[in-house]
Write a protein that holds these residues in place. Sequence first.
Motif, PDB file in Angstrom:
ATOM      1  N   ASN A   1       0.828  -1.205   0.000  1.00 10.00           N
ATOM      2  CA  ASN A   1       0.000   0.000   0.000  1.00 10.00           C
ATOM      3  C   ASN A   1       0.866   1.261   0.000  1.00 10.00           C
ATOM      4  O   ASN A   1       0.531   2.252  -0.656  1.00 10.00           O
ATOM      5  CB  ASN A   1      -0.942   0.009   1.207  1.00 10.00           C
ATOM      6  CG  ASN A   1      -2.035  -1.035   1.082  1.00 10.00           C
ATOM      7  OD1 ASN A   1      -2.281  -1.586   0.018  1.00 10.00           O
ATOM      8  ND2 ASN A   1      -2.681  -1.323   2.199  1.00 10.00           N
ATOM      9  N   GLU A   2       1.964   1.224   0.740  1.00  9.08           N
ATOM     10  CA  GLU A   2       2.892   2.360   0.758  1.00  9.08           C
ATOM     11  C   GLU A   2       3.484   2.587  -0.626  1.00  9.08           C
ATOM     12  O   GLU A   2       3.614   3.731  -1.092  1.00  9.08           O
ATOM     13  CB  GLU A   2       4.011   2.125   1.782  1.00  9.08           C
ATOM     14  CG  GLU A   2       3.547   2.182   3.225  1.00  9.08           C
ATOM     15  CD  GLU A   2       4.608   1.702   4.217  1.00  9.08           C
ATOM     16  OE1 GLU A   2       5.713   1.290   3.797  1.00  9.08           O
ATOM     17  OE2 GLU A   2       4.304   1.719   5.435  1.00  9.08           O
ATOM     18  N   LEU A   3       3.838   1.478  -1.287  1.00 12.51           N
ATOM     19  CA  LEU A   3       4.402   1.574  -2.637  1.00 12.51           C
ATOM     20  C   LEU A   3       3.338   2.087  -3.619  1.00 12.51           C
ATOM     21  O   LEU A   3       3.645   2.914  -4.494  1.00 12.51           O
ATOM     22  CB  LEU A   3       4.928   0.210  -3.066  1.00 12.51           C
ATOM     23  CG  LEU A   3       5.895   0.155  -4.234  1.00 12.51           C
ATOM     24  CD1 LEU A   3       7.079   1.090  -4.043  1.00 12.51           C
ATOM     25  CD2 LEU A   3       6.386  -1.271  -4.431  1.00 12.51           C
ATOM     26  N   ALA A   4       2.094   1.650  -3.454  1.00 16.03           N
ATOM     27  CA  ALA A   4       1.005   2.128  -4.311  1.00 16.03           C
ATOM     28  C   ALA A   4       0.765   3.617  -4.098  1.00 16.03           C
ATOM     29  O   ALA A   4       0.532   4.373  -5.059  1.00 16.03           O
ATOM     30  CB  ALA A   4      -0.275   1.336  -4.034  1.00 16.03           C
ATOM     31  N   ALA A   5       0.850   4.063  -2.850  1.00 20.51           N
ATOM     32  CA  ALA A   5       0.688   5.491  -2.558  1.00 20.51           C
ATOM     33  C   ALA A   5       1.809   6.294  -3.204  1.00 20.51           C
ATOM     34  O   ALA A   5       1.589   7.404  -3.714  1.00 20.51           O
ATOM     35  CB  ALA A   5       0.673   5.715  -1.050  1.00 20.51           C
ATOM     36  N   GLU A   6       3.007   5.726  -3.192  1.00 19.11           N
ATOM     37  CA  GLU A   6       4.151   6.391  -3.828  1.00 19.11           C
ATOM     38  C   GLU A   6       3.928   6.516  -5.337  1.00 19.11           C
ATOM     39  O   GLU A   6       4.230   7.556  -5.933  1.00 19.11           O
ATOM     40  CB  GLU A   6       5.417   5.565  -3.537  1.00 19.11           C
ATOM     41  CG  GLU A   6       6.711   6.253  -3.905  1.00 19.11           C
ATOM     42  CD  GLU A   6       7.927   5.415  -3.525  1.00 19.11           C
ATOM     43  OE1 GLU A   6       8.926   5.497  -4.267  1.00 19.11           O
ATOM     44  OE2 GLU A   6       7.878   4.689  -2.501  1.00 19.11           O
ATOM     45  N   ILE A   7       3.367   5.477  -5.937  1.00 16.39           N
ATOM     46  CA  ILE A   7       3.072   5.507  -7.378  1.00 16.39           C
ATOM     47  C   ILE A   7       2.011   6.568  -7.673  1.00 16.39           C
ATOM     48  O   ILE A   7       2.151   7.348  -8.637  1.00 16.39           O
ATOM     49  CB  ILE A   7       2.613   4.106  -7.874  1.00 16.39           C
ATOM     50  CG1 ILE A   7       3.778   3.118  -7.805  1.00 16.39           C
ATOM     51  CG2 ILE A   7       2.034   4.174  -9.280  1.00 16.39           C
ATOM     52  CD1 ILE A   7       3.387   1.657  -8.008  1.00 16.39           C
TER      53      ILE A   7
END
Length: 161
Positions: free
Chosen positions: A66-72
Amino acid sequence: MKKVGFLVVSIAILLSFVLLFAGGDTNQSPKIAYIDSNKVLQSYDKFITLQSKYQEDAQFYQKKLNELAAEINQMKKDGASEQELNKKLAEYTQKQQQYSQLLNNEYQPKFSQLEQEILQKIAEYAEIMGYDFVFNSKSMAYGSPKYDITDKFIEYLKSAQ
């Protein structure tokens, strides 16, 4: 003449087998029961504990994704190039596969071991109680409730822990 003698001997042997197997106690039928394996698992402390640990680890990895998706998403808002976004999406996909493999490698053997443990306990219980066959309700189209020994088996399983 030899053919007739062979035929008589063959019929005699066949008749002997029929009488031997038919002569057994026909009044005693096999003792049969079934168990609801889902209900057994949901009440087995070791399974509940392992399932809880699995869920914790899965949530931990999901949080990272989820953190990586937010970064994207932030990169999209900031106007990142297509190349940068594709690189980050590839990283996301790679991490997703990696986390899934980590969970599978750690927990699949543990769940299999628990399954074998329960099957062994079912065999022990069946011998103690004199059952000839114990089926899993998942593989039956129908089973009369009078043959359901799930609750009795769960009591046995809990007393054996």
